[in-house]
Scaffold this active site. Structure first.
Site, PDB file in Angstrom:
ATOM      1  N   ARG A  88     -30.744  55.684 -29.749  1.00 14.98           N
ATOM      2  CA  ARG A  88     -29.558  55.855 -30.426  1.00 14.98           C
ATOM      3  C   ARG A  88     -28.308  56.742 -29.791  1.00 14.98           C
ATOM      4  NH1 ARG A  88     -33.372  55.989 -34.571  1.00 14.98           N
ATOM      5  NH2 ARG A  88     -33.899  58.190 -34.589  1.00 14.98           N
TER       6      ARG A  88
ATOM      7  N   GLU B 189     -44.394  67.341 -32.625  1.00 11.97           N
ATOM      8  CA  GLU B 189     -45.253  68.130 -33.536  1.00 11.97           C
ATOM      9  C   GLU B 189     -46.887  68.065 -33.286  1.00 11.97           C
ATOM     10  OE1 GLU B 189     -43.960  67.043 -37.443  1.00 11.97           O
ATOM     11  OE2 GLU B 189     -45.405  68.089 -38.523  1.00 11.97           O
TER      12      GLU B 189
HETATM   13  P1  AMP Z   1     -35.392  66.618 -31.779  1.00 15.38           P
HETATM   14  O1  AMP Z   1     -36.102  66.414 -30.415  1.00 15.38           O
HETATM   15  O2  AMP Z   1     -36.203  67.358 -32.723  1.00 15.38           O
HETATM   16  O3  AMP Z   1     -34.200  67.344 -31.856  1.00 15.38           O
HETATM   17  O4  AMP Z   1     -35.046  65.208 -32.407  1.00 15.38           O
HETATM   18  C1  AMP Z   1     -34.031  64.642 -31.907  1.00 15.38           C
HETATM   19  C2  AMP Z   1     -34.232  62.986 -31.991  1.00 15.38           C
HETATM   20  O5  AMP Z   1     -34.946  62.579 -33.245  1.00 15.38           O
HETATM   21  C3  AMP Z   1     -32.825  62.316 -32.006  1.00 15.38           C
HETATM   22  O6  AMP Z   1     -32.807  61.318 -31.109  1.00 15.38           O
HETATM   23  C4  AMP Z   1     -32.687  61.762 -33.556  1.00 15.38           C
HETATM   24  O7  AMP Z   1     -32.660  60.382 -33.368  1.00 15.38           O
HETATM   25  C5  AMP Z   1     -34.177  61.794 -34.175  1.00 15.38           C
HETATM   26  N1  AMP Z   1     -34.339  62.453 -35.307  1.00 15.38           N
HETATM   27  C6  AMP Z   1     -34.939  63.597 -35.580  1.00 15.38           C
HETATM   28  N2  AMP Z   1     -34.837  63.998 -36.757  1.00 15.38           N
HETATM   29  C7  AMP Z   1     -34.252  62.928 -37.373  1.00 15.38           C
HETATM   30  C8  AMP Z   1     -33.807  62.847 -38.707  1.00 15.38           C
HETATM   31  N3  AMP Z   1     -34.189  63.975 -39.784  1.00 15.38           N
HETATM   32  N4  AMP Z   1     -32.912  61.932 -39.297  1.00 15.38           N
HETATM   33  C9  AMP Z   1     -32.429  61.108 -38.124  1.00 15.38           C
HETATM   34  N5  AMP Z   1     -33.106  61.016 -36.972  1.00 15.38           N
HETATM   35  C10 AMP Z   1     -33.802  62.300 -36.542  1.00 15.38           C
END
Ligand code: AMP
Length: 170
Positions: free
Chosen positions: A57, A94
């Site tokens: 994305r 996680e």
């Molecule tokens: P993180 O590594 O936890 O910051 O997760 C980031 C990635 O996971 C991004 O590329 C987002 O596309 C996806 N992501 C994580 N949580 C969500 C959420 N609540 N809604 C949409 N996309 C999410």
């Protein structure tokens, strides 16, 4: 224009307890997309040499932003997708681990790279992407997101890198 009106909340996706921020209404609206790229381009990260974004994305915003700014685009991808020599950084999820890769020659010493993704949650993915850019000798100019889940410690995890987001959800 408030871009948050172009996000859709999807409860319990992809698993129970997660409120997924769906960007497809934003992608479907050309005026909102144009505005998101305009707002990303208006963030001041100083001199930037190229844009790097995270599969998949992040590409949806990274490529148009790079074109808008007249800069090159560098893809950061999941393992096994990039065909040339790669550097890899693993990060903790996680449950278990994941990894991201970059072509070794995609960025180099002396370059300032702006990293882009659709959403900042825990910061694990972007943190790994920053390390990848640095593994090639380049400097992280900052991290730009369309959406930030500010109730999670993603911003703190990315310190001391500069973090900017267009829509902040508290
Ligand atoms: P993180 O590594 O936890 O910051 O997760 C980031 C990635 O996971 C991004 O590329 C987002 O596309 C996806 N992501 C994580 N949580 C969500 C959420 N609540 N809604 C949409 N996309 C999410």
């Amino acid at each position: 224009m408030d871009l948050r009106h172009h996000l859709r909340d999807v409860p319990d996706f992809p698993k129970p307890g997660i409120l997924f921020k769906d960007i497809t209404p934003l992608l479907a609206n050309p005026a909102a997309m144009k505005e998101s790229i305009r707002q990303l381009a208006a963030l001041d990260f100083g001199k930037i040499d190229c844009i790097a974004a995270i599969e998949s994305r992040g590409f949806l915003f990274g490529v148009p932003l790079a074109m808008h700014l007249g800069l090159g685009f560098v893809p950061i991808r999941k393992p096994g997708k990039l065909p040339w020599k790669t550097n890899r950084v693993e990060y903790v999820l996680e449950y278990g681990t994941d990894a991201v890769e970059i072509h070794q020659d995609a960025v180099h010493k002396g370059q300032r790279v702006l990293l882009v993704d659709d959403l900042l949650a825990t910061g694990g993915t972007m943190g790994a992407a920053c390390k990848l850019v640095e593994s090639c000798g380049a400097t992280v100019a900052g991290c730009a997101f369309v959406v930030e889940l500010a109730f999670l410690p993603g911003r703190q995890k990315l310190a001391p890198h500069r973090v900017e987001s267009l829509v902040c959800i508290r």
